[in-house]
Structure formats: structure tokens, C-alpha cells
Motif scaffolding. Structure first.
Motif, mmCIF file in Angstrom:
data_model
loop_
_atom_site.group_PDB
_atom_site.id
_atom_site.type_symbol
_atom_site.label_atom_id
_atom_site.label_comp_id
_atom_site.label_asym_id
_atom_site.label_seq_id
_atom_site.Cartn_x
_atom_site.Cartn_y
_atom_site.Cartn_z
ATOM 1 N N VAL A 125 0.839 -1.197 0.000
ATOM 2 C CA VAL A 125 0.000 0.000 0.000
ATOM 3 C C VAL A 125 0.875 1.248 0.000
ATOM 4 C CG1 VAL A 125 -1.650 1.298 1.373
ATOM 5 C CG2 VAL A 125 -1.945 -1.131 1.085
ATOM 6 N N TYR A 126 1.984 1.199 0.737
ATOM 7 C CA TYR A 126 2.896 2.329 0.813
ATOM 8 C C TYR A 126 3.486 2.644 -0.552
ATOM 9 C CZ TYR A 126 6.594 5.233 2.879
ATOM 10 O OH TYR A 126 7.405 6.265 3.228
ATOM 11 N N SER B 159 0.878 4.089 -2.901
ATOM 12 C CA SER B 159 0.394 5.418 -2.545
ATOM 13 C C SER B 159 1.454 6.489 -2.671
ATOM 14 C CB SER B 159 -0.098 5.435 -1.101
ATOM 15 O OG SER B 159 -1.104 4.493 -0.937
ATOM 16 N N PHE B 160 2.677 6.161 -2.278
ATOM 17 C CA PHE B 160 3.672 7.220 -2.165
ATOM 18 C C PHE B 160 4.827 7.110 -3.146
ATOM 19 C CE2 PHE B 160 1.594 8.949 1.323
ATOM 20 C CZ PHE B 160 1.301 7.971 2.254
#
Lengths: 429, 422
Positions: free
Chosen positions: B373-374, B377-378
């Protein structure tokens, strides 16, 4: 209260677990509370109990079908809301059964946690769909844009919070119970929430993709029952002794015919066949478009076998009607397995109905058990055979890549097009 | 004959203390270790076994990293299958359901289906060029979802047809148990592989941070532990927790610094169709290029530097280590609660002194999802290979119009030089 009635019923049943009790339709020790409205009760007070049950079921069936037509008339937004409400009610019914089975109503954290998980998963799914369909609206409003950019991270954080709360709420003597409820909640979410979101995806594809599958399942239910009632002789499966092979086969043919007819009628109207789009200027949903090839009449040659029967050489049909045959076939042959699954579930946990929401019919889940698999099937069918990826969405994604990645993709696409002869090797226009 | 369903129902309702224990697993310590350590007392013997096995596992880990991405993928797959097997076996023992042979076949069949689905989605993206060349594979890829769904449905219908009169509840329990296990083990392992393809550093740093946190929290707890952390795991202490946190952050910093220098770890894994192998070669992205950072005034006094040269990735490693130390342990508590709930000491006895594979991987559950997810997202935007795959499925007219749009965009941005003919 509804819950205490069901609890008493369960207690009574566990006391003696004889063979005959597990037969569906056998006598339950405590009758379910009678939810029939007073009006109906008075109107039918003269008839015998068996006919009364028939009438109640019949009237409620007509009421539900009428209700279905009304909300279709009211449009996509109302349909989405209804799907959402049905989903929440189904979730509530299944969780309540879990509570009753495990007598875990005393641990208040569960209820909060279950509803919290429902909220998280819905937030995640709605965020994914809303971002796709409301793209321009989202880009305009600053807070929405941030929420959509970091959507997965926010959803994951919310879910994690629930997970950590669960771990912190583990109480010494009740570990097993708590893990059971945790597992029960997650499996319920998997079934109920994913199905409802796939239904909404199908709806956005065009209302016909929502209405035809659901009507086919309902038609199959009713037709199989009627054929079984009049001609039923050979039992189909031990799990549901009332189902018969005659009903099954009769239901299959009737549903295919019904699907063909319904698709023919619906394909003529744009409001059913066009994808639902969100209009930024009017801030409402519109269904207006040039009908795709699927919904334009075409001449088909009738196979030689049927020519002699029907007497026609060619027939004018919508291509969509061919697809409707696939949908009806699935609804009649595989859909009932969802019903058998629910029957097995009810026998396993010794309940007669999921709940008492609809008089004469049981809970919402009882009506929707055959629909489980249908929604996923329609979604997979559309994704595999009907539409490909959306070109404008692909372009949007392309524009967010790095320059070197863009160049790589561009060159690969160019080589592919040259390969296929779509683009001349030196041609650039 | 006692009705099995009746007995089970009573079992469900009784409080935990009434449930009989699952019989303890047999001792599978290899003979050579036993002979070598026969002189020591029982407690030291246990220590030595744990220590030796820990070193063996870490060495094995390094060896596989050296052997490359493909071996790592195989390793992840094997671990997934073993974890699944361990959890399903516990389910069988809890419900005494070894007598119903359909369960084992159905459970393994569902594992196969879900793996087929996930591998088809990821593998197709990364092996795009390999797949394009073979006709049969193209067919499988185009209708992948439909085929996976049909396979799953077959299993579902087999389950419904296999329902036997007296065992409904048991069978539904095993069905649910199987699905929750699949949800946990298979999704996590596929996220791990996706992280791996992003660059081996995204696979190594998170896993090492969790292992480091385990070990340092244990050591801090051993030497300084006084205040218990949570009732669920009485051996954990606050001192261990906090000490582990700080050590893991520092370890993550230093480890990332070393790994960020080598292309082998930093580059996305790609499949080279000519050599038929995985390659990790690229221009390192901005994340892995040294930059000057100004040290905040607070730390300036302590460290005595005004600026420091760091990789931007080390900032991200800070986030990863923090998650590994603060939230990762919840995965461990979850597993402890699970073991207490079902009265088992370890998930299995695969690794002498440590228990089953699941016992080692319980804290990793959440880490893989967090890293994935990190990253999405980033770090990176959409996946280029996936985008390419979708482009190639379009109709020729659509492809042509997309091609023209892209070309005009690239020319506008100066990325592509306009051709002489255009």
C-alpha cells in the motif's frame, strides 16, 4: 423481541437433536413470531392456515416485484441506494445468526467491531468505484482529490485500526468465541459486500445488465416452483427435498425464453442500454448515448434444425439476446447452487429462515441466496467478453507515468502496430 | 454413537478452559543436534537449538538472495503452501474432520484456484513479451478472469454436492476456515512477490526489519524487561517494545544505506525475453541517489554536522521500520490469541525449537500489505507493464487513436523528436 425469540428457538433445539428435526419443514419447537401485518390477518381470517400462507406469500411476491419496477423507474441513484440498504440488511442478518449460534451477544465490542469493519470495506470499495466514475468531479474538489490519491492508504489504516482494536479486545476466557466472530464477520463481508459492489459495477455498465440477470434468477425461482408443483416427481438433491428434476428442467427452458423476450423488449430503449454516466454540469446521472453494436438489430440465419420448426429462414435479433441466453443458462443451472448452499447453511445451524423481515418469505437473505453467484458471473462475463479496457482511462494513467516509461510504452505500441500492419513502418500519421 | 454435531455445538459454547487440549506435537529435533547437545541441561539445550536454527535460517535467507529473484519467488511460494498446510491441519485437528476425505482435496483445490488467479494477474503483466509470442498463453491471458471464476465455481459446486447429512456444520466450518486462511496466506504472499518485483530492497528491508525487531525486542526484554506489555503475551515487556523500536529504526537506516548502493537490489526486476532470465539493471531512480539533507537544529547539536548525505530511500525506511516495530507485533499478538483460543502451543513442529513456519511469519502478515500500500500510494504511479498489456488488448482502431494521442503528447513535451516525415 426478534433476537430473543431466535435464541429460545436455538436453546430448545439443542436439547434434543433427533434425526427428524434436521429435515427441512419438520416441526420447529417454537414457531417464529408472526410478522404479518394486521390488515392481511383480518382479510384472510376466514381461510384455512395453508391457504392463508399461500396468499401471504403471493401478495408479498407481487408487492416486491412492484417495488422493483418502481425503483427502476426512479433511476440509478435510487437503485444504488437500494442495493446499499439490501447489503446492510443481509450483513445484519448473517451477523445476528452468528451471535445467536455462539451466544456472544454479551460481548458488546463485537457489534461495534463488525459494523466498523463493514464501514471500512464499504469505504474502500466505494472509493475505488467513485474515483473511476466521478473522475472529473473528484479532480475539481481539493479534499476529494487528496482522499482519492491516498485512498488505499487511508482504507488500509482504517482497517488496521479495527484489527488492532480486535487484538486489544481479546478477553481471557472468550478467545475462541472472539476468533469465531472475527472469522464469521470476514467471511460475511467477503460474500455480501463484494457481491453488492459487483452489482453496482454491472449497473453502471447499463441498467439492462442489472435488470436481466436479476429477473432471470427470480423467474427461474418462480418457474421451477410451478413446474415442480404441477409435474414434480423425481427429487433433485437431498439437501432441498422440495426441489425436483422436472422443476429444474422446466425452469431452465422457461427462463431462457423469458430472458430472450425481456432482452428484446429492453434493448429498444436507450435508458436501459446506455452506460450510466455522471454529468458534471447538471450534477446528475444521465443515460444517453449512441447504442453500441450489441443493441442494434441484426439478421441472423436460423440453424437448419430450427428452420423446419419455426418456418423462418432468418430472424432479426439483437446480439444482446445471444448473451442473454448465456445469462439465463447460468441463472438456471448454477444459480440454484447458491440456494443449496444457503439451505445447507440453514440446516447446519438449525435455523428455518435467515430472519423474519418479509412475512411468508423469511429474511432478505432468503430471497437473495440465488443471486450470490449471478452478480459475480455477470461482472466476469462483461469484463471477459463484452468490453475491453477503457481507452480514455488508459490515456489518463499513461500521462502520470515517468517520461522514460512513457517512451518505452510508446515504442512497444508502435512496434506492435507496425507488426500487425495497422501502421506502415515508415508512416507516422 | 454420539452425534458429532451435538458434541461440536456443546464444545462451541463452553468457555475456553473446558475445551480439551490438542495433543502436543512430537519432538522432531534432528538426531545429530540431540547427540551434540546431550551433555547440557534441558534449558541450555533449548537455547542452543533455537540459536543454531536461527543462524541456519538467516544463512539460508542470504543464500537465496544471492541465487536471485526467481529462487526468491519459489521460496515465497513454498512458504505460502506450507503456512496454508499448517493452518488447515490445525482446523482438521480442532474439528476432528480428518475422516471426511473430500475436505483435503477441496482445500488444496481452492488453494490452486486462488493461486492460479493471482499468478495469472501478476505474471501476465511482468512476462508480457514472453506471453505475446505464444498463442495458447494469449488465449489464457485474455479470458483469465473467466477461466479462474469457472475453476472456482467448480470447487464451490463440488462443495455443495459433497454436503453430507450429519456433518453440515463441520463442513461449513471447514469451508469458512479454508477461505479465511486463503485470504490471509495467499494474498500476503502475492503482495510480497509484487513488492519483490518493485526492487529487491523493498522485499529485504521490510522482512529484515521485522526479524530485527523480534530479536532486539527479545534481547532488550531479557536484560531490562520489567513492565508487562499485554496480557495476551506475558513474556513481552514495554522495555523490550521500546528498545526494539529504536534499534529497528537504526538498523533499517544502516541496512538501507548499504543496499541502496547496489543496482542488484535497487532496480525493478524485469524479465528479459532474449536471455530468458530475470535481470536487475537500470538507471537508479531518484530514490537511490545521494542527496544532501540539512540536519534539523535539534540534532545538529547532538551530531555536530550541519548537513548529511543520505539516500531518500532511507527516509522511507524510517516509515517501514516504524510500522514493523509498532504495528507488526499486533500480528504476533493475533497469532498468540489464536493459539490460546485453540489450545495449541505452536502452529506445527516444522522447525525444531521454533515451531511451525507460521510461528516465524506471524509478524510479517501485516508488513507485506503495508509495504504494498505504501509503494502504490507514495512511491510509484500505475504499473507500466499492466498498462501496456491493456493497450495491446484494445481494438486496432482504438489502438491507433491512442497511439496518435500519445505521440502528440510526447512531441509536445519534447520527449519524442518529431520525425522528418511528420
Amino acid at each position: 423481541l426478534q433476537e430473543s425469540e431466535s435464541e429460545n428457538k436455538l436453546d430448545g433445539e439443542t436439547a434434543s437433536d433427533s434425526e427428524s428435526k434436521s429435515e427441512f419443514g419438520g416441526s420447529s419447537p417454537v414457531p417464529t413470531s408472526d410478522d404479518t401485518p394486521e390488515v392481511l390477518n383480518r382479510a384472510l381470517s376466514n381461510l384455512s392456515s395453508r391457504w392463508k400462507n399461500w396468499w401471504v406469500r403471493g401478495i408479498l411476491t407481487l408487492a416486491m416485484i412492484t417495488f422493483f419496477f418502481i425503483i427502476i423507474y426512479l433511476g440509478p441513484m435510487v437503485l444504488m441506494t437500494i442495493v446499499m440498504c439490501v447489503q446492510i440488511k443481509c450483513f445484519h442478518e448473517i451477523i445476528t445468526i452468528g451471535y445467536n449460534v455462539y451466544h456472544s451477544y454479551d460481548l458488546p465490542w463485537f457489534r461495534t467491531l463488525s459494523w466498523y469493519f463493514l464501514l471500512c470495506v464499504n469505504y474502500f470499495f466505494y472509493g475505488e468505484t467513485v474515483t473511476d466514475y466521478f473522475f472529473t468531479l473528484v479532480q475539481r474538489e481539493e479534499p476529494l482529490r487528496i482522499l482519492s490519491k491516498y485512498h488505499r492508504f487511508i482504507s488500509f489504516t482504517l482497517y488496521l485500526t479495527g484489527f488492532c482494536m480486535f487484538v486489544l479486545s481479546l478477553v481471557k476466557k472468550h478467545y475462541r468465541l472472539q476468533f469465531y466472530m472475527f472469522g464469521w464477520t470476514h467471511v460475511t463481508l467477503l460474500i455480501v459486500v463484494t457481491q453488492s459492489h459487483l452489482i453496482i459495477h454491472n449497473l453502471f455498465e447499463g441498467m439492462i445488465w442489472f435488470i436481466v440477470p436479476i429477473s432471470c434468477v427470480i423467474c427461474n425461482d418462480i418457474m421451477a416452483y410451478m413446474f415442480g408443483f404441477f409435474f414434480g416427481r423425481t427429487p433433485l438433491i437431498k439437501l432441498s427435498p422440495k426441489k425436483t428434476w422436472e422443476g429444474f428442467i422446466g425452469g431452465f427452458f422457461s427462463t431462457v425464453l423469458f430472458g430472450l423476450l425481456l432482452s428484446y423488449v429492453m434493448s429498444g430503449y436507450r435508458c436501459f442500454t446506455c452506460p450510466v454516466e455522471f454529468n458534471n454540469d447538471t450534477n446528475s446521472f444521465t443515460v444517453d448515448c449512441e447504442p453500441s453494436e450489441l443493441f442494434q438489430l441484426q439478421e441472423y440465419n436460423i440453424p437448419v434444425l430450427l428452420q423446419s420448426v419455426l418456418g423462418w429462414k432468418t430472424v432479426r435479433m439483437y446480439p444482446f439476446q445471444i448473451h442473454s441466453i448465456a445469462l439465463s443458462t447460468f441463472a438456471s443451472l448454477i444459480g440454484p447452487f447458491g440456494g443449496f448452499f444457503a439451505s445447507g447453511f440453514k440446516r447446519a445451524f438449525k435455523i428455518k429462515d435467515f430472519a423474519n423481515t418479509i412475512p411468508g418469505h423469511g429474511g432478505i437473505m432468503d430471497r437473495f441466496d440465488c443471486q450470490y453467484l449471478m452478480a459475480t458471473f455477470v461482472n466476469v462475463y462483461i469484463a471477459s467478453f463484452i468490453r475491453g479496457p477503457n481507452p480514455s482511462k488508459l490515456i489518463q494513467q499513461f500521462l502520470t507515468l515517468r517520461p522514460d516509461q512513457q517512451l518505452h510504452i510508446f515504442n512497444t505500441l508502435k512496434a506492435h502496430l507496425v507488426d500487425r500492419g495497422v501502421l506502415g513502418s515508415l508512416e507516422d500519421a | 454413537e454420539v452425534d458429532l454435531e451435538e458434541r461440536l455445538h456443546e464444545l462451541d459454547l463452553r468457555s475456553d478452559s473446558d475445551i480439551p487440549d490438542v495433543p502436543p506435537p512430537t519432538d522432531s529435533t534432528p538426531e545429530i543436534l540431540k547427540r551434540a547437545l546431550s551433555g547440557l541441561s534441558a534449558r541450555w539445550k533449548n537455547w542452543w537449538i533455537r540459536g543454531i536454527l536461527s543462524l541456519a535460517m538467516i544463512s539460508g535467507f542470504f543464500l537465496i538472495i544471492y541465487l536471485g529473484s526467481f529462487m526468491l519467488m519459489l521460496l515465497v511460494l513454498s512458504i505460502q503452501v506450507k503456512c496454508y498446510h499448517e493452518i488447515i491441519t490445525i482446523g482438521y485437528r480442532v474439528y476432528h474432520s480428518y475422516d471426511l476425505p473430500w475436505f483435503r482435496s477441496l482445500s488444496w483445490y481452492f488453494l490452486l484456484c486462488v493461486n492460479y488467479f493471482f499468478y495469472g494477474e501478476t505474471v501476465a503483466d511482468y512476462f508480457a513479451t514472453f506471453v505475446q509470442r505464444r498463442e495458447q498463453l494469449q488465449f489464457l491471458i485474455r479470458y483469465h478472469r473467466f477461466i479462474s471464476f469457472a475453476l472456482y465455481l467448480t470447487g464451490f459446486c463440488m462443495f455443495v454436492l459433497s454436503l453430507v447429512k450429519k456433518h453440515y456444520r463441520l463442513q461449513f466450518y471447514m469451508f469458512a476456515w479454508t477461505h479465511v486462511t486463503l485470504l490471509i496466506t495467499v494474498t500476503q504472499s502475492h503482495l510480497v512477490i509484487q513488492n519483490l518485483f518493485e526492487g529487491m530492497i523493498w522485499f529485504l528491508v521490510p522482512i529484515s526489519s521485522v526479524i530485527c525487531n523480534d530479536i532486539t525486542a527479545y534481547i532488550f526484554g531479557f536484560f531490562f524487561g520489567r513492565t508487562p506489555l499485554i496480557k495476551l503475551s506475558p513474556k513481552k515487556t514495554w522495555e523490550g517494545f521500546i528498545g526494539g523500536f529504536f534499534s529497528t529504526v537504526i538498523f533499517g537506516f544502516i541496512f538501507s544505506y548499504f543496499l541502496a548502493q547496489h543496482q542488484y537490489f535497487v532496480c525493478p526486476v524485469e524479465y528479459n525475453s532474449e536471455t530468458n532470465r530475470f535481470v536487475t539493471e537500470c538507471e537508479p531512480s531518484e530514490l537511490f541517489q545521494m542527496r544532501k539533507y540539512s540536519v534539523p537544529p535539534l540534532l545538529q547539536a547532538v551530531l555536530g554536522w550541519e548537513t548529511v548525505n543520505m539516500y531518500p530511500f532511507q527516509m522511507h525506511s524510517f516509515a517501514l521500520s516504524t510500522f514493523a516495530s509498532l504495528i507488526g507485533p499486533f500480528g504476533g499478538f493475533f497469532a498468540s490469541g489464536f493459539k490460546r483460543a485453540f489450545k495449541i502451543k505452536d502452529f506445527a513442529d516444522t522447525i525444531p525449537g521454533h515451531g511451525g513456519i507460521m510461528d516465524r511469519f506471524d509478524c510479517q502478515y501485516l508488513m507485506a500489505t503495508f509495504v504494498h500500500v505504501y509503494i502504490t500510494s507514495f512511491i510509484r504511479g500505475p504499473n507500466p507493464s499492466k498498462l501496456l498489456k491493456q493497450l495491446l488488448i484494445l481494438q486496432p482502431e482504438q489502438q491507433l487513436s491512442v497511439y496518435k494521442t500519445l505521440k502528440s503528447h510526447l512531441v509536445e513535451k519534447g520527449i519524442l523528436q518529431p520525425s522528418l516525415r511528420g
